[in-house]
Design an enzyme around this catalytic site. Structure first.
Site, mmCIF file in Angstrom:
data_model
loop_
_atom_site.group_PDB
_atom_site.id
_atom_site.type_symbol
_atom_site.label_atom_id
_atom_site.label_comp_id
_atom_site.label_asym_id
_atom_site.label_seq_id
_atom_site.Cartn_x
_atom_site.Cartn_y
_atom_site.Cartn_z
ATOM 1 C CD GLU A 114 85.283 24.745 15.758
ATOM 2 O OE1 GLU A 114 84.322 24.204 15.192
ATOM 3 O OE2 GLU A 114 86.090 24.116 16.480
ATOM 4 C CB CYS A 127 89.762 29.306 24.319
ATOM 5 S SG CYS A 127 91.003 28.305 23.459
ATOM 6 C CB CYS A 134 97.266 23.596 13.861
ATOM 7 S SG CYS A 134 98.633 23.676 15.046
ATOM 8 C CB CYS A 138 99.995 17.894 18.706
ATOM 9 S SG CYS A 138 101.187 19.250 18.883
ATOM 10 C CB CYS A 141 95.902 18.292 19.082
ATOM 11 S SG CYS A 141 95.024 19.866 18.961
ATOM 12 C CB CYS A 367 91.744 21.383 26.138
ATOM 13 S SG CYS A 367 93.480 21.640 25.783
#
Length: 388
Positions: A114, A127, A134, A138, A141, A367
């Protein structure tokens, strides 16, 4: 120079599966020169040809060799025979009520990432992603809940910038008056993935983006965000030269170990030592500390005072990010009062402490919310099948 950090992560080669032709998009000038010579370009002409092709692709946004009219027809045919000019495919585009655009983008192998464009009054920030999924997990996230699949190639990283410019109709028109307005004026490597775990491809892509004869975004218009891959931090300054942001989010190792598990490998003290030594660090090129505000987890006045002490000696600003909640998230957003009290303590200590306005929440583009739509659909389909 520090040896590169290695992971057991696949990065696809430059050659695409369709016909096996190399993609000129994403190659640095040196790489393109070598590729053109290998395809039959006389070595004496190679530098000139690179300049011509470069301008067509990155200044004018052309993807068809036949449209490169200052090249002889036989040379255009040679290029078409040996190369392709391809960027990732936009599968879907969503536009938020605040104007934020989120693109679901398909890359080689059928994988999807994305990309988010955020328009503001004084800039337009893109962004972009550096990995499929990933590896960092985290806990706050949403993106981190998707397992790492592979690194993006330089072509796939540059291609995100190019497809956004396509959608925004930003490429200049030949013969039209020069327009200095830049819709994509800033790039942040804050999408899916940890950029410093894909260092070489990110570096090469940013070299292309910063080149003055093409997309021409200055290095201070690019911010790379890392969660703290300490051995690669100095290389970022030396080989890319962009601004640096750090996903910090906690003031004690105990809390940061939970929020940002890479802290168990490189703890706060080790990370701060590397940041203090960041080459070229000045008050005009400060490090941005990103700090997501989690209710009663990391948002106390004591946390704010500890953060001030940790930042001593580092030219820095602190971006306070109200937590963007997602389905199943284990945290809640801090109250406005707690966020503002935290910001005031940082500001009174002499550090800029803007509170980020959440953007694109209605399309899950804020975010920490980026995650492949197909991944969510697959999970939903699997769950339905099991329940049925």
């Amino acid at each position: 120079m520090t040896a590169p950090i290695t992971q057991d992560v696949l990065t696809l080669p430059r050659k695409l599966p369709e016909g096996g032709k190399p993609n000129l998009v994403g190659m640095t000038r040196d790489q393109m020169r070598a590729a053109l010579i290998e395809a039959g370009t006389p070595e004496k002409q190679a530098k000139m040809r690179v300049g011509q092709v470069w301008q067509w692709v990155y200044h004018w946004g052309v993807r068809d060799f036949e449209a490169m009219t200052n090249l002889a027809k036989d040379y255009r045919a040679l290029l078409a025979q040996h190369f392709v000019l391809e960027v990732p495919e936009v599968v879907t585009k969503q536009v938020s009520s605040d104007g934020t655009r989120k693109y679901l983008v398909r890359i080689a192998g059928g994988h999807e990432v994305e990309v988010v464009y955020i328009p503001e009054t004084d800039r337009g920030t893109l962004c972009i992603s550096s990995q499929v999924g990933c590896t960092l997990t985290c806990s706050f996230c949403h993106t981190g809940t998707q397992k790492l699949v592979r690194n993006l190639t330089a072509a796939e990283i540059v291609g995100q910038v190019m497809l956004a410019r396509d959608d925004l109709n930003e490429w200049p028109v030949q013969g039209a008056p020069k327009n200095e307005t830049r819709l994509v004026s800033n790039i942040v490597l804050m999408g899916m993935g940890e950029p410093l775990y894909n260092f070489e491809n990110v570096r090469d892509a940013m070299k292309v983006v910063m080149d003055g004869e093409g997309i021409a975004l200055g290095r201070r218009r690019i911010t790379l965000s890392t969660s703290g891959v300490v051995p690669e931090i100095a290389r970022t300054a030396q080989e890319i030269g962009c601004l640096l942001a750090v996903s910090f989010h906690a003031t004690t190792d105990e809390v940061r170990d939970q929020l940002v598990p890479i802290n168990k490998k490189w703890n706060i003290a080790t990370l701060l030592e590397a940041l203090k030594a960041y080459p070229g660090l000045t008050n005009s090129e400060r490090i941005t500390f990103e700090y997501v505000m989690l209710d009663h987890v990391n948002d106390s006045k004591e946390d704010a005072h500890r953060l001030v002490e940790l930042l001593r000696g580092i030219p820095a600003k602190v971006n306070l990010i109200p937590f963007n909640e997602w389905p199943g998230a284990p945290y809640k957003r801090s109250s406005g009062n707690r966020i503002h009290a935290f910001a005031d303590i940082i500001y009174q200590a002499g550090y800029s402490s803007p509170i980020r306005t959440p953007r694109g929440e209605d399309i899950m583009a804020a975010c920490g919310q980026l995650k492949s739509a197909t991944e969510k659909q697959r999970k939903s389909a699997t769950k339905t099948t099991v329940q049925g």
